[in-house]
Write an enzyme that holds these catalytic residues in place. Structure first.
Site, PDB file in Angstrom:
ATOM      1  NE  ARG A  72      -0.119  12.047 -10.849  1.00 54.27           N
ATOM      2  CZ  ARG A  72      -0.134  10.724 -10.922  1.00 54.27           C
ATOM      3  NH1 ARG A  72      -0.810  10.122 -11.879  1.00 54.27           N
ATOM      4  NH2 ARG A  72       0.523   9.994 -10.053  1.00 54.27           N
ATOM      5  CE  LYS A  84      -1.907  -5.986  -1.673  1.00 53.69           C
ATOM      6  NZ  LYS A  84      -2.008  -6.441  -3.056  1.00 53.69           N
ATOM      7  N   GLY A 108      -0.762   9.257  -4.317  1.00 54.37           N
ATOM      8  CA  GLY A 108      -2.105   9.725  -4.644  1.00 54.37           C
ATOM      9  C   GLY A 108      -3.048   9.866  -3.452  1.00 54.37           C
ATOM     10  N   GLY A 125       3.891   5.863  -7.650  1.00 57.92           N
ATOM     11  CA  GLY A 125       4.962   4.869  -7.750  1.00 57.92           C
ATOM     12  C   GLY A 125       6.307   5.522  -8.039  1.00 57.92           C
TER      13      GLY A 125
HETATM   14  C1  3PG Z   1       0.593   6.877 -11.781  1.00 65.48           C
HETATM   15  O1  3PG Z   1      -0.600   7.195 -11.711  1.00 65.48           O
HETATM   16  O2  3PG Z   1       1.253   6.574 -10.758  1.00 65.48           O
HETATM   17  C2  3PG Z   1       1.272   6.943 -13.106  1.00 65.48           C
HETATM   18  O3  3PG Z   1       0.511   7.626 -14.037  1.00 65.48           O
HETATM   19  C3  3PG Z   1       1.635   5.579 -13.592  1.00 65.48           C
HETATM   20  O4  3PG Z   1       0.483   4.822 -13.811  1.00 65.48           O
HETATM   21  P1  3PG Z   1       0.549   3.232 -13.905  1.00 65.48           P
HETATM   22  O5  3PG Z   1       0.833   2.735 -12.518  1.00 65.48           O
HETATM   23  O6  3PG Z   1      -0.774   2.804 -14.459  1.00 65.48           O
HETATM   24  O7  3PG Z   1       1.697   2.886 -14.830  1.00 65.48           O
END
Ligand code: 3PG
Length: 398
Positions: A39, A191, A349, A372
């Site tokens: 990132r 999940k 990730g 997400g």
């Molecule tokens: C992620 O790592 O997907 C983003 O930085 C968002 O992080 P968070 O799920 O802690 O809001």
């Protein structure tokens, strides 16, 4: 939809401007070391563009979930050191701005040390905006969060999309709207509940949907198979059956794990035994997809034109023994992409980490920085961070 981009600005308009740049530096850190800089590396083109055009660039970002309190383990100092740029220990500090010269770049401390950030408090957004001429969002990976530095801030500053944000939107939109078919989507991870809406959207778009990993275990449970002492979601049985029906109605072929790598406890030290899904014992713990499933997935890839992958098929963080299904899959995906047989898109990730470990990141056509955010984008949601840029017409004071 209109969204101003930094490339829409005249380059001379950036000279001497104070730019607040939102990046996503939520990176993996193990034993005080950044283990995956993907990132950060992807943020460089926008930083360089602003810097080379004479802006004074102040980057803001978050790390982890400190819940509004200082936590030295979640300080962004480590990222500033990695990038070799000065660090400001409080994200609301302003005094240093006077000392900045054109082309300077600094990084602010973790925004989430203030709870106004995640709560999207207006007062926090306003304070954060003070001293700046414009705001740039380049944090695609955090754009699904309605946070002060992501959406609230656009009320106070002329706001623009950075190059990474634009790249993510263009690539993912293109793939979702005009995929070369057959489009195959491979979804793994823990999940069903967190990917329910994604699965419901995918069965309407994909030609084939392959569900693996612990999610595949939940589907196999719903289909009547014994899943032993494994990780699965019994409460999702009806949802899983609904998805199977929806897939049929939409002519989407569904594939589930045929066999599994199992042990007798959830531990990396267990001996891996391969078992067919109709042969799982009550005390078996499933920790990966099995060998027949690996071969079946490789066969499926042969006929694909576009492949999207999100989520691992086993416990990849334990290495090859329990990550075998994901590693083999990723390598075949990379090979067919190199041979121009398929177009590949990977997000999330854990899947991106697999590409890293196998050193095949460069072979995949598009790797998203989003976790997400990637899921929400491809399931068709409007991301608050992108929405906040659309129709933002605050004039830039030239
Ligand atoms: C992620 O790592 O997907 C983003 O930085 C968002 O992080 P968070 O799920 O802690 O809001």
């Amino acid at each position: 939809m209109t969204m101003r981009k930094i490339s829409d600005l005249n380059k001379q308009d950036l000279i001497g401007k104070y730019v607040l740049l939102r990046d996503d530096f939520n990176v993996q850190i193990v034993d005080g070391k950044i283990t995956d800089s993907f990132r950060i590396d992807k943020s460089v083109p926008t930083i360089n563009y602003l810097k080379e055009n004479g802006a004074r660039v102040v980057i803001c970002a978050h790390l982890g979930r400190p819940k509004g309190e200082y936590n030295k383990n979640l300080s962004l100092q480590i990222v500033a050191d990695y990038m070799n740029i000065p660090f400001v220990h409080d994200c609301l500090e302003k005094d240093f701005l006077h000392g900045m010269k054109n082309g300077d770049v600094v990084l602010l401390e973790n925004l989430r040390f203030y709870d106004g950030e995640e709560k999207n408090e207006d007062d926090f957004a306003k304070k954060l905006s003070q001293g700046f001429d414009l705001y740039v969002n380049d944090g695609f990976a955090v754009s699904h969060r309605k946070a002060a530095s992501v959406s609230g801030i656009t009320k106070y500053l002329p706001s623009f999309a950075g190059m990474l944000l634009v790249q993510e939107i263009e690539n993912l939109t293109n793939i979702m709207q005009h995929p070369k078919r057959p489009l195959l989507v491979f979804v793994g991870g823990g999940k069903v509940s967190t990917k329910l809406r994604l699965l419901k959207r995918l069965v309407t778009i994909a030609d084939k949907l392959v569900i693996g990993g612990a999610m595949g275990t939940t589907f196999n449970y719903a289909r009547g198979y014994n899943v032993g002492n494994s990780l699965y979601e019994p409460d999702m049985k009806q949802d899983a059956l609904d998805i199977i029906n929806m897939a049929q109605e939409n002519n989407c072929e569904l594939y589930f794990p045929l066999d599994k790598g199992v042990g007798k406890s959830f531990s990396s030290d267990e001996i891996r035994i391969n078992k067919s899904i109709d042969n799982i014992d009550d005390d078996d713990v499933i920790m990966d997809d099995g060998d027949k499933t690996i071969s079946r997935n490789a066969e499926l890839l042969k006929d694909a034109k576009t492949v999207i992958w999100n989520g691992p098929f086993g416990v990849t963080e334990w290495g090859e023994k329990w990550g075998k299904a994901s590693f083999e899959f990723a390598k075949t995906l990379a090979q067919y992409t190199r041979e121009h047989k398929i177009e590949s898109i990977v997000g999330g990730g854990d899947s991106v980490s697999v590409l890293n470990v196998c050193d095949i990141m460069q072979d995949i056509n598009y790797v998203s920085t989003g976790g997400g955010a990637f899921l929400e984008f491809i399931q068709g949601d409007i991301l608050p961070g992108i929405d906040a840029l659309v129709e933002n017409n605050i004039e830039l004071d030239l």
